[in-house]
Design a protein around this motif. Structure first.
Motif, mmCIF file in Angstrom:
data_model
loop_
_atom_site.group_PDB
_atom_site.id
_atom_site.type_symbol
_atom_site.label_atom_id
_atom_site.label_comp_id
_atom_site.label_asym_id
_atom_site.label_seq_id
_atom_site.Cartn_x
_atom_site.Cartn_y
_atom_site.Cartn_z
ATOM 1 N N GLU A 41 5.315 47.879 11.286
ATOM 2 C CA GLU A 41 6.060 46.810 11.772
ATOM 3 C C GLU A 41 7.490 47.202 12.531
ATOM 4 O O GLU A 41 7.866 46.533 13.493
ATOM 5 C CB GLU A 41 6.422 45.852 10.560
ATOM 6 C CG GLU A 41 5.428 44.987 10.078
ATOM 7 C CD GLU A 41 5.424 44.467 8.812
ATOM 8 O OE1 GLU A 41 6.232 45.019 8.030
ATOM 9 O OE2 GLU A 41 4.739 43.615 8.602
ATOM 10 N N ASP A 45 8.231 45.921 16.368
ATOM 11 C CA ASP A 45 9.511 45.311 16.633
ATOM 12 C C ASP A 45 10.159 46.009 17.763
ATOM 13 O O ASP A 45 10.670 45.240 18.680
ATOM 14 C CB ASP A 45 10.233 44.956 15.336
ATOM 15 C CG ASP A 45 9.616 44.315 14.260
ATOM 16 O OD1 ASP A 45 8.759 43.325 14.810
ATOM 17 O OD2 ASP A 45 10.126 44.066 13.257
ATOM 18 N N LYS A 46 10.335 47.297 17.530
ATOM 19 C CA LYS A 46 11.292 47.975 18.807
ATOM 20 C C LYS A 46 10.237 47.736 19.878
ATOM 21 O O LYS A 46 10.943 47.697 21.042
ATOM 22 C CB LYS A 46 11.186 49.490 18.163
ATOM 23 C CG LYS A 46 12.208 50.149 19.054
ATOM 24 C CD LYS A 46 12.126 51.583 18.781
ATOM 25 C CE LYS A 46 13.280 52.475 19.729
ATOM 26 N NZ LYS A 46 13.550 53.664 19.391
ATOM 27 N N THR A 48 8.165 45.574 21.015
ATOM 28 C CA THR A 48 8.168 44.317 21.607
ATOM 29 C C THR A 48 9.552 43.716 22.088
ATOM 30 O O THR A 48 9.370 43.144 23.125
ATOM 31 C CB THR A 48 7.628 43.049 20.523
ATOM 32 O OG1 THR A 48 8.277 43.255 19.400
ATOM 33 C CG2 THR A 48 6.081 43.286 20.201
ATOM 34 N N ASP A 75 2.013 41.316 17.479
ATOM 35 C CA ASP A 75 2.252 40.692 16.012
ATOM 36 C C ASP A 75 1.422 40.205 15.270
ATOM 37 O O ASP A 75 1.264 40.005 14.112
ATOM 38 C CB ASP A 75 3.644 39.636 16.282
ATOM 39 C CG ASP A 75 4.939 40.397 16.816
ATOM 40 O OD1 ASP A 75 4.930 41.668 16.457
ATOM 41 O OD2 ASP A 75 5.669 39.560 17.402
#
Length: 97
Positions: A41, A45-46, A48, A75
């Protein structure tokens, strides 16, 4: 013997299991949820966040791809995998109780 060969042999020996119990499968699943998914995750996150920033400089389909499609696919895939694994752990725990 090289260090790589030792590591490889240790992994192969650890995976050479004659019987895999439900407890082992549950523990592995829980370890994946607790330890592997946070790292996945964080990396997602980084990634995206970076492609969303880059989307500001894109036009047309590339802008849509970077700002909407790829973040949703990444995601969504992570969410779905985590959801399924959590359901299997919950279902197995309820069945045994």
């Amino acid at each position: 013997m090289s260090k790589w060969t030792e590591v490889r042999d240790t992994i192969v020996n650890a995976l050479d299991v004659n019987s895999i119990t439900e407890e082992v499968k549950e523990q592995l699943t829980q370890n994946i949820i607790d330890e592997l998914f946070p790292a996945i995750e964080a990396a997602a996150d980084k990634f995206t966040a970076t492609i969303k920033e880059q989307a500001a400089n894109e036009t047309g389909w590339n802008k849509i791809r970077d700002s909407i499609v790829l973040p949703c696919v990444i995601d969504g895939t992570i969410y779905l995998a985590k959801y399924v694994l959590n359901k299997t752990v919950t279902k197995t725990t309820e069945t045994q109780a």
